[in-house]
Design a protein around this motif. Sequence first.
Motif, mmCIF file in Angstrom:
data_model
loop_
_atom_site.group_PDB
_atom_site.id
_atom_site.type_symbol
_atom_site.label_atom_id
_atom_site.label_comp_id
_atom_site.label_asym_id
_atom_site.label_seq_id
_atom_site.Cartn_x
_atom_site.Cartn_y
_atom_site.Cartn_z
ATOM 1 N N ILE B 224 10.386 -1.189 3.025
ATOM 2 C CA ILE B 224 9.755 -0.830 1.751
ATOM 3 C C ILE B 224 8.271 -1.168 1.799
ATOM 4 O O ILE B 224 7.422 -0.392 1.353
ATOM 5 N N LYS B 225 7.956 -2.327 2.363
ATOM 6 C CA LYS B 225 6.564 -2.748 2.471
ATOM 7 C C LYS B 225 5.769 -1.777 3.344
ATOM 8 O O LYS B 225 4.638 -1.389 3.013
ATOM 9 N N ARG B 228 5.253 1.505 1.491
ATOM 10 C CA ARG B 228 4.271 1.325 0.411
ATOM 11 C C ARG B 228 2.856 1.298 0.969
ATOM 12 O O ARG B 228 1.925 1.842 0.356
ATOM 13 N N ALA B 229 2.684 0.681 2.112
ATOM 14 C CA ALA B 229 1.362 0.631 2.741
ATOM 15 C C ALA B 229 0.897 2.044 3.108
ATOM 16 O O ALA B 229 -0.283 2.384 2.936
ATOM 17 N N ASP B 230 1.784 2.869 3.609
ATOM 18 C CA ASP B 230 1.425 4.247 3.935
ATOM 19 C C ASP B 230 1.053 5.023 2.672
ATOM 20 O O ASP B 230 0.139 5.854 2.686
ATOM 21 N N LEU B 231 1.745 4.756 1.585
ATOM 22 C CA LEU B 231 1.421 5.442 0.334
ATOM 23 C C LEU B 231 0.057 5.012 -0.204
ATOM 24 O O LEU B 231 -0.645 5.806 -0.836
ATOM 25 N N ALA B 232 -0.314 3.765 0.041
ATOM 26 C CA ALA B 232 -1.637 3.308 -0.380
ATOM 27 C C ALA B 232 -2.710 4.108 0.366
ATOM 28 O O ALA B 232 -3.707 4.549 -0.221
ATOM 29 N N GLY B 233 -2.495 4.309 1.658
ATOM 30 C CA GLY B 233 -3.434 5.109 2.436
ATOM 31 C C GLY B 233 -3.450 6.560 1.999
ATOM 32 O O GLY B 233 -4.508 7.192 1.926
#
Lengths: 99, 247
Positions: B224-225, B228-233
């Motif tokens: 999940i982490k 989520r990091a990819d979605l931030a990018g």
Amino acid sequence: MINGTAFRNGMLGVLAAVAVAGCGATRLSNAADSTSVTAPSGAATQTPGVTPSAVPSAAPISGQVPQQINSIDSQLSTIDAQISAANAGLSTSEGDPSQ
Amino acid sequence: MTARIVARGVATLVLTAGLGLAGARAVDAASTSSPAPTSAPTTAPNALTLATLKERCNVAVQRRLGTLSADGTFVKHAAGLTSTDRTTLASQISADQQGLTALDLTIQGDTSFQQAHVDCQRIVTDYRVYVLEDPTIHETIAGDGITKVNSTLDVLIPELQTLIDNSSVSATIKAEAQADLNDLTGKVNASSTSISGVTSSVINLSPAGWPGDQVVLKSAAQNIKTARADLAGAREDVNHILQLLGE
């Protein structure tokens, strides 16, 4: 002998080409002025919970784009809160009820 | 209170504040591990009477019921949850609430310290609300939320492509925007890969599977982490594209 009509049309074409080139130069200059210097992120790992920066709008975006972006931002906030809550649970213990 | 308990309390306050709820939940006295099944004392320790034990067990049940009630609200209002997962989680919460309430009645009706102690331990072993049910609920909500964001971005990407194609910016700027869009697409694909199967891996975990469940939960948390990091990018790419296009 040069045909007068052809010569006149040729000069008009040259003038039109110069005018178009001048407009293109102006547009390029404007675009360069408004270009952000922030490089696009290429790394797969980013800091979660990054607050989306405000998007300056020179012209309103048509269609569903703004609504979709708002939906995404809202959902990302919820996800971050749930991740924090899950991590808290993974870091705790069940305890001893008799204590 | 340990730092971990404080962290759980803070996280809960943030969540309940976000949903307009008041109050925070407490946890039992911290211990390094869940109590292992051992023979229950036949006589009460020095100052622990049957009545005191019953009271403590009742408090432990009530605290867990409070946690489950808050989780039930999250499940009810989480926009990203699929209807199937919402129903599953709501059923699990309801079953735990009913079971814990019934167990509390049993404990209060016990006539020996030994029996009350045995029944009290079941609050942990039969439910594992703090270490299993609660994280499972939060991870499922987060996982489904990530899937929903991926789906929204899948719709947004062709719209951004159209904006790029129809834009009057220079070819150089268009190329830069296109590169951002390609990066955005890659990140959405990566996020989808990371989150694939995560919620299904945790949603049906049961107390009987403890402590093995913990490994699954931690693996899901990492996935999940990462997603989520990819979605931030990806979100940053959206911003940059719109800035380049002057939108």
